[in-house]
Every structure is written in C-alpha cells, then in structure tokens.
Design a protein around this motif. Sequence first.
Motif, PDB file in Angstrom:
ATOM      1  N   SER A  50       0.967  -1.272   0.061  1.00  0.00           N
ATOM      2  CA  SER A  50      -0.027   0.244   0.157  1.00  0.00           C
ATOM      3  C   SER A  50       0.924   1.084  -0.034  1.00  0.00           C
ATOM      4  O   SER A  50       2.012   1.141   0.642  1.00  0.00           O
ATOM      5  N   GLY A  51       0.504   2.268  -0.723  1.00  0.00           N
ATOM      6  CA  GLY A  51       1.091   3.661  -0.786  1.00  0.00           C
ATOM      7  C   GLY A  51       0.453   4.634   0.127  1.00  0.00           C
ATOM      8  O   GLY A  51      -0.630   4.750   0.582  1.00  0.00           O
ATOM      9  N   ILE A  52       1.340   5.152   0.978  1.00  0.00           N
ATOM     10  CA  ILE A  52       1.141   6.408   1.857  1.00  0.00           C
ATOM     11  C   ILE A  52       1.733   7.746   1.234  1.00  0.00           C
ATOM     12  O   ILE A  52       2.921   7.754   1.100  1.00  0.00           O
ATOM     13  N   ILE A  53       0.838   8.642   1.105  1.00  0.00           N
ATOM     14  CA  ILE A  53       1.360  10.004   0.818  1.00  0.00           C
ATOM     15  C   ILE A  53       0.987  11.152   1.978  1.00  0.00           C
ATOM     16  O   ILE A  53       0.006  11.068   2.516  1.00  0.00           O
ATOM     17  N   LEU A  61      14.148   5.396  -2.638  1.00  0.00           N
ATOM     18  CA  LEU A  61      14.495   5.097  -4.026  1.00  0.00           C
ATOM     19  C   LEU A  61      13.378   4.456  -4.893  1.00  0.00           C
ATOM     20  O   LEU A  61      13.100   5.115  -5.885  1.00  0.00           O
ATOM     21  N   PRO A  62      12.773   3.506  -4.312  1.00  0.00           N
ATOM     22  CA  PRO A  62      11.692   2.690  -5.211  1.00  0.00           C
ATOM     23  C   PRO A  62      10.556   4.027  -5.454  1.00  0.00           C
ATOM     24  O   PRO A  62       9.808   4.055  -6.567  1.00  0.00           O
ATOM     25  N   ALA A  63      10.153   4.551  -4.505  1.00  0.00           N
ATOM     26  CA  ALA A  63       9.176   5.654  -4.632  1.00  0.00           C
ATOM     27  C   ALA A  63       9.526   6.658  -5.424  1.00  0.00           C
ATOM     28  O   ALA A  63       8.707   7.246  -6.068  1.00  0.00           O
ATOM     29  N   ASN A 120      10.798   6.835 -13.461  1.00  0.00           N
ATOM     30  CA  ASN A 120      12.162   6.197 -13.877  1.00  0.00           C
ATOM     31  C   ASN A 120      12.217   4.848 -13.374  1.00  0.00           C
ATOM     32  O   ASN A 120      12.704   4.891 -12.079  1.00  0.00           O
ATOM     33  N   LEU A 121      12.063   3.865 -14.050  1.00  0.00           N
ATOM     34  CA  LEU A 121      11.613   2.593 -13.647  1.00  0.00           C
ATOM     35  C   LEU A 121      12.912   1.611 -13.777  1.00  0.00           C
ATOM     36  O   LEU A 121      12.882   0.353 -13.727  1.00  0.00           O
ATOM     37  N   HIS A 122      13.981   1.916 -14.370  1.00  0.00           N
ATOM     38  CA  HIS A 122      15.439   1.176 -14.597  1.00  0.00           C
ATOM     39  C   HIS A 122      16.537   1.775 -13.944  1.00  0.00           C
ATOM     40  O   HIS A 122      17.664   1.485 -14.675  1.00  0.00           O
ATOM     41  N   TRP A 123      16.304   2.627 -12.861  1.00  0.00           N
ATOM     42  CA  TRP A 123      17.642   2.953 -12.105  1.00  0.00           C
ATOM     43  C   TRP A 123      18.544   1.929 -11.730  1.00  0.00           C
ATOM     44  O   TRP A 123      19.649   2.259 -12.017  1.00  0.00           O
ATOM     45  N   ASN A 124      17.830   0.962 -11.252  1.00  0.00           N
ATOM     46  CA  ASN A 124      19.003   0.111 -10.770  1.00  0.00           C
ATOM     47  C   ASN A 124      19.369  -0.964 -11.929  1.00  0.00           C
ATOM     48  O   ASN A 124      19.989  -1.934 -11.750  1.00  0.00           O
ATOM     49  N   ASN A 125      18.877  -0.885 -13.267  1.00  0.00           N
ATOM     50  CA  ASN A 125      19.186  -1.713 -14.172  1.00  0.00           C
ATOM     51  C   ASN A 125      20.609  -1.163 -14.871  1.00  0.00           C
ATOM     52  O   ASN A 125      21.506  -1.693 -15.035  1.00  0.00           O
ATOM     53  N   ALA A 126      20.226  -0.351 -15.709  1.00  0.00           N
ATOM     54  CA  ALA A 126      21.298   0.311 -16.926  1.00  0.00           C
ATOM     55  C   ALA A 126      21.236   1.670 -16.935  1.00  0.00           C
ATOM     56  O   ALA A 126      22.335   2.255 -17.014  1.00  0.00           O
ATOM     57  N   LEU A 127      20.242   2.566 -16.634  1.00  0.00           N
ATOM     58  CA  LEU A 127      20.481   4.249 -16.849  1.00  0.00           C
ATOM     59  C   LEU A 127      20.878   4.726 -15.642  1.00  0.00           C
ATOM     60  O   LEU A 127      20.679   4.334 -14.662  1.00  0.00           O
TER      61      LEU A 127
END
Length: 290
Positions: free
Chosen positions: A144-147, A232-234, A241-248
């Motif tokens: 669940s997300g909390i703002i 970082l995930p949020a 930016n869904l590829h930060w931990n991948n290549a970009l």
Amino acid sequence: MQILGVLELSAVEEHVCVNECCHYKKLPPSDWVHHIDEECACGERRFKIVSNGPPRRPTLVPRKKFWYFGLARIIGDVLFGNSVWCGLRRICMHQPQSGHDFRSSPEFARLDSVVSQKAGHPDSGLYQVGFDFGQMFTFRAWSSGIISIRCSDIPAMHRNKREFTPILAVIPGKNEPKNLDAYWQVMLEDFHQYGPYGGGLMVVENVRSSPEFQLPAAFKHTVILTGAMADLPAQNKMSKNLHWNNALTCAHCTLNGTWLLGATRFLGYRKPVVYGEFFCSCFSQIMFHQ
C-alpha cells in the motif's frame, strides 16, 4: 480516521481507471447508478456490478479507488488546528533564518521570484509531500502507498514528528501502481487552487492566548509545494524512472551506466556530447569527459 476529521471513508473516496490512465470526477454514491456505463478512453469501465438488486438500482463497486483527505482538511483543520504546531510556526516565521534553512538558500530566492514574492510572506506556507510503499501484512504480499505532507515553516527538529506529518492520501494496493499521474491529479488541483496563483486557503490558527501570541482572525494561507520526499523505489515511481537499478544513470536522459564493482557507474565519454543532439536532454551545456 477521527483524528483526520473523517467519519466515513466514502467521504474521501476517489476513483481511478483500473489501468491508472485517468482520475474520475468525484461522485456521491447515490449518483453511481447514473454512471454505470462510464469508462476510460482505454475501454475499461469505472464500476463493477456485483449484484443486480432492485430494478434500476444495481449494486456497484469502483474497480480501483484510493482515499484522499484533501488539503483543506489536512492543512486547515489538522495542522492549523494543532496549537503546538501553530506555536512552533509562529516562532519560526518571526525568527531570522539561519544559513542552513531553506528560506535563506538560493533556491528559495528563485522560487520566491517565480511566485511573485509570495513565498516569503508570513501568510504563506512551504510544504513537501512524502511518498512511500509498505507491506501491510506479514502473511501475504500486499503493498500500500502512503502520501503524507509536512511543513517547512516549523523548526527542522520538529518537522518529521508523526503529529506534524499527517497522511494526505492512501493507495490501498494490493499491487503498487504503475502510473501515479491519476493519483496526483486531484492533489495538484488542490495545490493550484490554494497556491500562489489560486485563492489561498482560509485558516484560523489554534494558538493559546498569551502575551506573545494573541489569537488572530482567519487569514488566507497560500500553500506552496516545494518538493517531495521518497525512498528510491517511490522516487523512481514519481519520476517515472523505472530502470535506475538496471542500466540507466539519469532520470531525465538515456546515458548508459556500466555495471562495475557491484554498482551501476557512469564512466563518461572520451568525446564531447552536444546538448540535445545525441543522448541527454537534462544537461544545459556541452559535456566534456576525458
């Protein structure tokens, strides 16, 4: 919920497309039946029929929803209704700012010029939203997300205290949203309405009477959104930016990083890369990497 001034969740319920393409206009439950065929541009319906019920009165449930408590309730009632918070805000607003405070920074000066010198006015408030996901249960996966929201107008040592960081919205899950735009829409409309180019938010400070602090009349409070806080995930969700931990490497361009020594690293280029021509649109000048 009573702390937030909400007696029923239906009063703060908002609907989004099941594919998170859009945010639907808020409707009272009595009007749902008149929108039984409402659908998004993607073709997905807003409601699901769970029971036919009486003639012309089927039982409907929204296919995807979240709860948004509103800036007027959270800032006007929860924060300004807290006498301790109001006292801290008054102390901070009437003291000279130190060199470590946002109001003394070059970024604040830039922001103040953008909003026609309203950021520094004592009736204005600087706010940040916080966003995070959490697992609600230990026996199954349910994210669940909390703002939340906090104010920079009180001393830094108090800003992150739970009583001064109320919840602004809840995204129930069970899966994390792929697109946050539909959820942000109603919040950003509120920030615009109560912001420097809107009419402001009418508030009354809940300050106990004392020689220093006399209870003022209601005033228009200008709500200014200055930033967002997230892990970082949020942060990746918010910036798309869904590829930060991948290549970009960068959230605003496609400069490739290299996996080296257990991390993605930016090694640079031997030749200059011209702005806007090859890879990156977030650099304001030619980059030279030796």
